[in-house]
Design an enzyme around this catalytic site. Sequence first.
Site, PDB file in Angstrom:
ATOM      1  N   ASP A   1      41.601   8.338 -24.773  1.00  0.00           N
ATOM      2  CA  ASP A   1      42.504   9.441 -24.154  1.00  0.00           C
ATOM      3  C   ASP A   1      41.996  10.007 -22.855  1.00  0.00           C
ATOM      4  O   ASP A   1      40.928  10.783 -23.024  1.00  0.00           O
ATOM      5  CB  ASP A   1      42.729  10.360 -25.175  1.00  0.00           C
ATOM      6  CG  ASP A   1      43.882  11.298 -24.661  1.00  0.00           C
ATOM      7  OD1 ASP A   1      44.976  11.064 -24.761  1.00  0.00           O
ATOM      8  OD2 ASP A   1      43.223  12.505 -24.359  1.00  0.00           O
TER       9      ASP A   1
ATOM     10  N   TYR B   1      41.093  14.620 -15.512  1.00  0.00           N
ATOM     11  CA  TYR B   1      39.752  14.265 -16.095  1.00  0.00           C
ATOM     12  C   TYR B   1      38.623  13.739 -15.148  1.00  0.00           C
ATOM     13  O   TYR B   1      37.579  13.722 -15.258  1.00  0.00           O
ATOM     14  CB  TYR B   1      39.620  13.486 -17.322  1.00  0.00           C
ATOM     15  CG  TYR B   1      40.346  14.030 -18.744  1.00  0.00           C
ATOM     16  CD1 TYR B   1      40.933  15.434 -18.551  1.00  0.00           C
ATOM     17  CD2 TYR B   1      40.873  13.429 -19.743  1.00  0.00           C
ATOM     18  CE1 TYR B   1      41.512  15.995 -19.981  1.00  0.00           C
ATOM     19  CE2 TYR B   1      41.391  13.912 -20.717  1.00  0.00           C
ATOM     20  CZ  TYR B   1      41.770  15.002 -20.764  1.00  0.00           C
ATOM     21  OH  TYR B   1      42.502  15.541 -21.746  1.00  0.00           O
TER      22      TYR B   1
ATOM     23  N   LYS C   1      47.267  11.021 -18.172  1.00  0.00           N
ATOM     24  CA  LYS C   1      48.287  12.082 -18.213  1.00  0.00           C
ATOM     25  C   LYS C   1      48.502  12.566 -16.682  1.00  0.00           C
ATOM     26  O   LYS C   1      47.388  12.459 -15.777  1.00  0.00           O
ATOM     27  CB  LYS C   1      47.979  13.244 -18.881  1.00  0.00           C
ATOM     28  CG  LYS C   1      47.427  12.775 -20.506  1.00  0.00           C
ATOM     29  CD  LYS C   1      47.043  14.025 -21.075  1.00  0.00           C
ATOM     30  CE  LYS C   1      46.106  13.594 -22.519  1.00  0.00           C
ATOM     31  NZ  LYS C   1      44.652  13.172 -22.123  1.00  0.00           N
TER      32      LYS C   1
ATOM     33  N   HIS D   1      51.022  16.162 -18.926  1.00  0.00           N
ATOM     34  CA  HIS D   1      49.904  16.892 -19.463  1.00  0.00           C
ATOM     35  C   HIS D   1      50.086  18.253 -19.972  1.00  0.00           C
ATOM     36  O   HIS D   1      49.539  18.704 -20.806  1.00  0.00           O
ATOM     37  CB  HIS D   1      48.901  16.926 -18.288  1.00  0.00           C
ATOM     38  CG  HIS D   1      47.399  16.905 -18.940  1.00  0.00           C
ATOM     39  ND1 HIS D   1      46.461  16.440 -18.431  1.00  0.00           N
ATOM     40  CD2 HIS D   1      47.033  17.523 -20.048  1.00  0.00           C
ATOM     41  CE1 HIS D   1      45.455  17.040 -19.086  1.00  0.00           C
ATOM     42  NE2 HIS D   1      45.724  17.525 -20.097  1.00  0.00           N
TER      43      HIS D   1
END
Length: 531
Positions: free
Chosen positions: A302, A307, A332, A365
């Site tokens: 994930d 990120y 996302k 997200h």
Amino acid sequence: MSSPKPTLKSTVRLSTGYSMPLLGFGAFLNDGASISEALKAGYRHIDTAQMYKNEADVGEAVKNFNLSREDIFITTKVTSENDGHGYDKAVKAVDASLAELRSGKEKRLETYKALLEAKAVGKIRSVGVSNYGIHHIEEIKAAGLEIPAVNQLELHPFCQHRSIVKYCQDNGIVVQAYCPILRGKVDLPVFQEIASKYQREPAQILLRWSLQKGFVPLPKSSTPSRIQSNANLYDFELSDEDMAKLDALDKGDEGAQPYYSKSVACFAPGHLIPLLGFGVFQNYDAKPAVLEAFRAGYRHVDSAQMYRNEAEVGAAVRESGLNREDVFITTKVASQGHGYDKTLKGVDASLAKFQFDYVDLFLIHDPLSGKQKRLETYKALLEAKAAGKIKSVGVSNYGVHHLEELKAAGYEAPTINQIELHPFCQQKPIVDYCNKNGIVIEAYCPVLRGDMSHPVIQELASKHKRDPGQILIRWSLQKGFVPLPKSATPSRIQSNADLYDFELTDEDVAKLDALDEGDDGAISWNPVNAP
């Protein structure tokens, strides 16, 4: 038109000449006591597999029961997990494992040939397949091998696999149905309505539907009363009108249900969604941790644009030696990247960073950009899916009102809603909505970011001789969620995946359920109430 009235002793004749009882008992996550209870209730058809780790329990229960061996029909399966397919391996393991579909055409055919040879020498009476699509069965035909006696599929009103079922019926292949009672999620109004009409339990309605469709259902339970009631199906019959109501619920592959397994959880033929995911939030150099996760058996990672580690995740996939199609990758788009044009560009940018041709799951997200941009973003993701760049579209941190706005706009429902979920923040209204609308729920922060000092968690860890993190992840799995634990520590990555040889009791789950603090229990941003 309904099928002839069956009884618990009814059988269906296989193409091999042997007869199989029309109702089977699923042994997944069950022990010998449950199997013995099933035999007492009148079941004469037990469905096991090597990966269930209970073949010995099945054998012992049969031996201890006062029946001739030939009066009981036993199914087992050979799986591709741990590279179990292949001619020599399958010959040695004909009485073990699950015939999964991820080993490739050559090994599938080698495995099938080995099973036929084991049948020829009397070790097996009938050979079948599980989770085979039409093209998989056609490859058996094209190889000049006899057709399988059985194809075992996920089958229930939400996931009817109509084209596969018709093909099997046209070719004399008996269809077995696993997940026939939706893993207990039977609170849909139509189930309750029909159950009330017949003064039956919803599970009995679903099993009766399966029987009247001509399937061989495989309900599973470890509760004696449930085992008994699941066999009490032969003194009523659903009307054509009721059958039509249940038939109308079909969602195709999107209706498939999640289940517990080390490597796979929710799948329909052709697309696999692992139930346990590996989170990489705040892990900017994610490649070493992702490689360790793959070694531990994770096949679901994930990630997210925010990120800043999509490139590292992609590199780990390539370095791992795993086939791309054997790994499930999520990313996302956060609110700063929302909007129609920005989202389309963002999808291409993510693919470039991963160096992938497609992403398995792309999520919105968060809902913080406002209604207009949320809808534009969702539309763009659906278009990218139609173009083959994304396999499934979902959302994250969406409250019920956000999900309702998608419905009001006429868009298809998201495949997944990823939200903060753990015993202190259970998001019950959102979970209820998703369950009722067939939306899979992913759980982030499942191990409370490491703060697991609560006495109840410690008590259960001591009782089961497990780490507190394993207790919390197991709770999440048993609630039907897809947990996404994160760690960069190899030992913790390994232990977070070691979840499949124990189960929390109903009492244990209730103790954890009682810790819920609603929104006050959140430990992250949890923007589900954003306007």
